[in-house]
Design an enzyme around this catalytic site. Structure first.
Site, PDB file in Angstrom:
ATOM      1  CB  SER A   1      11.266 -54.403  54.759  1.00  0.00           C
ATOM      2  OG  SER A   1      12.590 -54.675  54.379  1.00  0.00           O
TER       3      SER A   1
ATOM      4  CG  ASP B   1      16.174 -56.478  49.471  1.00  0.00           C
ATOM      5  OD1 ASP B   1      16.629 -56.759  50.589  1.00  0.00           O
ATOM      6  OD2 ASP B   1      15.008 -56.077  49.292  1.00  0.00           O
TER       7      ASP B   1
ATOM      8  CG  HIS C   1      16.331 -53.008  56.988  1.00  0.00           C
ATOM      9  ND1 HIS C   1      15.377 -53.421  57.888  1.00  0.00           N
ATOM     10  CD2 HIS C   1      15.921 -53.483  55.769  1.00  0.00           C
ATOM     11  CE1 HIS C   1      14.444 -54.123  57.262  1.00  0.00           C
ATOM     12  NE2 HIS C   1      14.750 -54.166  55.986  1.00  0.00           N
TER      13      HIS C   1
END
Length: 232
Positions: A121, A136, A158
């Site tokens: 990630s 983010d 993701h």
């Protein structure tokens, strides 16, 4: 050249890192890391303190034949460890602290010299030229969005297709990035995915038959199946 294992996510099918254990084991074996110290960089964690975060990673990876120690307890580990484990969380926080502790260049130099790097990630995002394609929020400002630049493509972890809030989509946001950075390539990785990078090429891996998209300007998306390789 850098040897990297970049995961889209830590959690898949409801478990933490379980889906990646075989790949992690193979990566450790290939680089003869058995018995060595792996430096965990936990700075992407925001809501959990670093000790708690470290314990969670150590528990999840306890079957691996390595010693995982967090650099928050000893920054000098960056200079001596056998490999790096860059944890996920918030990419802005992670990059901010890599700059804060003067670790960005040190880690990049050691990885370019052959020290293996594993990250998921946010830890995959910072392995790329910049964190422009993170999902983010910018909860803190690093001095620059420039990252380790160990992997020449940008990564969107993701990744999910389709429309979201008010008709927006992840594809449209990545198209905006490519409009302003037309020479870039974005690897859009669904959860559960990883890229195994070595000797100038990358191999896409996934526990299920889930495609990744490799996206170029203006928005040319090439689907890749698990097992596919591409040159860098």
């Amino acid at each position: 050249m850098p040897s990297l294992l970049l995961l889209s996510s830590a959690c898949y099918a409801g478990t933490f890192l379980t889906h990646a254990l075989d790949n992690l084991q193979d990566f450790i074996g290939q680089h003869r890391l058995e018995g060595q110290t792996i430096a965990l960089v936990p700075f992407a964690s925001v809501l959990r303190d670093y000790a708690t975060y470290t314990q969670g990673v150590q528990e999840a990876l306890k079957s691996l034949p390595v010693q995982i120690i967090s650099v928050h307890t000893d920054l000098s580990l960056v200079d001596t460890c056998g490999g790096f484990l860059m944890g996920g969380g918030n990419s802005f926080k992670l990059l901010h602290d890599l700059y804060k502790y003067n670790l960005l260049d040190k880690i990049a130099q050691r990885v370019r010299q052959g020290v293996p790097y594993l990250g998921w990630s946010a830890g995959a995002n910072v392995a790329t030229p910049s964190i422009h394609t993170t999902n983010d929020m910018p909860i803190i400002y690093p001095p620059s969005l420039k990252a380790l630049d160990l992997f020449p493509h940008h990564i969107n972890p993701h990744f999910v297709g389709g429309k979201h809030h008010q008709g927006e989509s992840r594809q449209e946001r990545l198209a905006e990035f490519l409009a302003l950075n037309p020479s870039s390539v974005v690897d859009a990785l669904p959860d559960g995915a990883c890229l195994w990078v070595q000797e100038g090429h990358a191999r896409y891996l996934h526990p299920n038959n889930t495609l990744m998209l490799q996206i170029t300007h203006p928005y040319n998306a090439t689907p890749l199946s698990p097992g596919a390789s591409f040159e860098l």
